[in-house]
Every structure is written in structure tokens, then in C-alpha cells.
Write a protein that holds these residues in place. Structure first.
Motif, short mmCIF file in Angstrom:
data_model
loop_
_atom_site.label_atom_id
_atom_site.label_comp_id
_atom_site.label_asym_id
_atom_site.label_seq_id
_atom_site.Cartn_x
_atom_site.Cartn_y
_atom_site.Cartn_z
N LEU A 1 1.02 -0.97 -0.17
CA LEU A 1 0.04 -0.61 -0.18
C LEU A 1 0.97 1.46 0.02
O LEU A 1 2.17 1.13 1.00
N PHE A 2 0.16 2.04 -0.51
CA PHE A 2 1.36 3.07 -0.28
C PHE A 2 -0.08 4.53 -0.26
O PHE A 2 -1.10 4.34 -0.44
N ALA A 3 0.36 5.46 0.87
CA ALA A 3 -0.15 6.65 0.98
C ALA A 3 1.07 7.54 0.45
O ALA A 3 1.70 7.94 0.17
N ILE A 4 -0.76 8.15 -0.80
CA ILE A 4 0.52 8.89 -1.50
C ILE A 4 0.26 10.77 -1.19
O ILE A 4 -0.85 11.09 -2.05
N PRO A 5 0.35 11.64 -0.80
CA PRO A 5 0.40 13.36 -1.09
C PRO A 5 1.12 13.54 -2.33
O PRO A 5 2.36 13.68 -2.80
N GLN A 6 -0.55 14.23 -3.21
CA GLN A 6 0.14 14.31 -4.72
C GLN A 6 0.29 16.27 -4.20
O GLN A 6 1.39 16.29 -5.31
N ASP A 7 -0.27 16.47 -3.50
CA ASP A 7 0.84 18.58 -3.62
C ASP A 7 2.07 18.78 -2.11
O ASP A 7 1.06 18.57 -1.51
N ASN A 8 2.70 19.31 -2.71
CA ASN A 8 3.21 19.97 -1.39
C ASN A 8 2.08 21.20 -0.73
O ASN A 8 1.64 22.95 -1.99
N PRO A 9 1.75 21.37 0.25
CA PRO A 9 0.95 22.31 1.32
C PRO A 9 1.30 23.49 1.52
O PRO A 9 1.27 24.62 1.45
N GLU A 10 2.85 23.72 0.84
CA GLU A 10 2.79 25.50 0.80
C GLU A 10 3.44 25.71 -0.17
O GLU A 10 3.97 27.23 -0.57
N THR A 11 3.35 24.73 -1.72
CA THR A 11 2.85 25.59 -2.50
C THR A 11 1.04 25.82 -3.23
O THR A 11 0.65 26.10 -4.21
N THR A 12 0.47 24.80 -2.75
CA THR A 12 -0.80 24.33 -2.92
C THR A 12 -1.85 24.64 -1.66
O THR A 12 -1.94 24.49 0.02
N LEU A 13 -3.10 25.00 -2.00
CA LEU A 13 -4.09 25.75 -1.21
C LEU A 13 -4.69 24.77 -0.69
O LEU A 13 -4.61 23.19 -1.09
N PRO A 14 -4.80 24.33 0.58
CA PRO A 14 -5.15 23.49 1.68
C PRO A 14 -6.42 22.59 0.97
O PRO A 14 -6.91 21.82 0.73
N ASP A 15 -6.89 23.32 0.50
CA ASP A 15 -8.58 22.75 -0.08
C ASP A 15 -8.23 21.86 -1.19
O ASP A 15 -9.39 21.37 -1.21
N ASN A 16 -6.83 22.14 -1.85
CA ASN A 16 -6.85 21.66 -3.31
C ASN A 16 -6.29 20.93 -2.88
O ASN A 16 -5.47 20.40 -3.83
N CYS A 17 -5.30 20.25 -2.03
CA CYS A 17 -4.70 19.19 -1.41
C CYS A 17 -5.53 18.01 -2.11
O CYS A 17 -6.18 17.24 -0.82
N ARG A 18 -4.35 17.15 -2.66
CA ARG A 18 -5.16 15.46 -3.00
C ARG A 18 -4.21 14.58 -2.32
O ARG A 18 -2.95 14.54 -2.10
N PHE A 19 -5.06 13.60 -1.53
CA PHE A 19 -4.06 12.62 -1.08
C PHE A 19 -4.72 10.97 -1.29
O PHE A 19 -6.10 10.88 -1.56
N ASP A 20 -3.70 10.40 -1.92
CA ASP A 20 -3.84 8.91 -2.58
C ASP A 20 -3.59 7.77 -1.74
O ASP A 20 -2.66 7.91 -1.31
N ALA A 21 -5.24 6.32 -1.41
CA ALA A 21 -4.54 6.18 -0.81
C ALA A 21 -4.46 4.65 -1.40
O ALA A 21 -5.45 4.84 -2.58
N CYS A 22 -3.25 3.75 -2.49
CA CYS A 22 -3.31 3.36 -2.68
C CYS A 22 -2.49 1.66 -2.81
O CYS A 22 -1.83 1.77 -1.70
N ILE A 23 -3.61 0.53 -3.31
CA ILE A 23 -3.07 -0.29 -3.24
C ILE A 23 -2.44 -1.58 -4.55
O ILE A 23 -2.74 -0.97 -5.68
N VAL A 24 -1.24 -1.42 -4.78
CA VAL A 24 -0.53 -2.56 -5.74
C VAL A 24 -2.02 -3.92 -5.63
O VAL A 24 -1.65 -4.84 -5.47
N ILE A 25 -2.00 -4.12 -7.09
CA ILE A 25 -2.97 -5.04 -7.79
C ILE A 25 -1.80 -5.94 -8.99
O ILE A 25 -1.62 -5.27 -9.58
#
Length: 150
Positions: A48-72
Motif C-alpha cells: 500500500l502507498f499513501a501519496i500526498p500529491q501536492d506540496n501544502p506550502e505551494t498548494t492551497l490546503p483545500d486543493n491538496c490531493r491525497f491518494d491511498a493506493c494498493i498494488v494489484i
């Protein structure tokens, strides 16, 4: 900080995405993904991977994308609109083993860039990921995987 170097293959994944400020709500997304995977017998030996897609220092917090992934597996048929299909591009990663607590993970993230610089590495443009193996119940550690340029 201690690290090891690994070369990841390309991974086929399914994921659930949350958009909003990073924090405790991300845990809910991962728990939902784990429940989905367990119902399909994909969790026990999962990566499993937890992937914060955006840097909260350069992306508005309300626009930050977080993906919870599983390899299949490549031959796994996904016929479920509660998850999205994706992939993780392989390559060279520095792997930092970190105790899985909010405090230790935060501390590691604040030290990673100095560690890269001290050891002559440059971060690639791919996102930093947290990697978990299996159901994670008995493992109090995760791996922070930092993509580096070849």
C-alpha cells in the motif's frame, strides 16, 4: 537519517482520492481502501502507498490531493467505481524506515531534504510516498520513499 536505495518496478494500482487539507481525514481514506481490499482478498500480502500529491506550502490546503493506493496484479479485473485505476512509475527511490506515528513521520519529512543534499541526491519530480506492507496491524513502521534522479 539512515536510508537504503531501491529501484521500484512500475506498479499497477487502484486508489481512493481525497481532496482537502492533509491530516486525520487521510487515515479514513486509507481505512476505506483497506476495507475494499480485504473484501477482495487483496490485503494480506499487499503493498500500500499513501501519496500526498501536492506540496501544502505551494498548494492551497483545500486543493491538496491525497491518494491511498494498493498494488494489484496486472491481470486483476477492476469492476468497481468506488476505486480509480492508476499506476506508480518505477525508478530509483531512497527509503527511510520511520516509526508510524504522526510525530515521527513529520520529523522525517522535515529532515529528508537535508539528507538528500548531504548525500548528493536530487529529488525527482514524482511525489514522495509512504509505503506499507500487508495489513500493517503488527508493523509499527512505514517506509518514506523519496524518488531521486538517476
Amino acid at each position: 537519517m539512515k536510508f537504503k536505495v531501491e529501484t521500484f518496478p512500475n506498479y499497477r494500482t487502484v486508489f481512493m482520492r481525497r481532496i482537502g487539507q492533509y491530516g486525520p481525514a487521510n487515515i479514513e481514506v486509507m481505512e476505506n481502501l483497506k476495507k475494499w481490499a480485504k473484501e477482495r482478498n487483496l490485503l494480506e500480502s499487499a503493498i500500500l502507498f499513501a501519496i500526498p500529491q501536492d506540496n501544502p506550502e505551494t498548494t492551497l490546503p483545500d486543493n491538496c490531493r491525497f491518494d491511498a493506493c494498493i498494488v494489484i496484479p496486472n491481470d486483476h479485473q477492476v469492476v468497481d467505481d468506488s476505486v480509480l485505476e492508476g499506476h506508480i512509475t518505477g525508478g530509483k527511490y531512497l527509503i527511510y524506515e520511520v516509526k508510524h506515528t504522526a510525530e515521527d513521520i513529520q520529523k522525517a519529512y522535515s529532515n529528508i531534504f537535508q539528507s538528500l543534499q548531504n548525500n548528493g541526491y536530487k529529488k525527482d519530480t514524482k511525489p514522495i510516498m509512504e509505503k506499507y506492507i500487508g495489513d500493517m496491524v503488527s508493523n509499527p513502521y512505514c517506509e518514506i520513499c523519496v524518488p531521486v534522479k538517476p
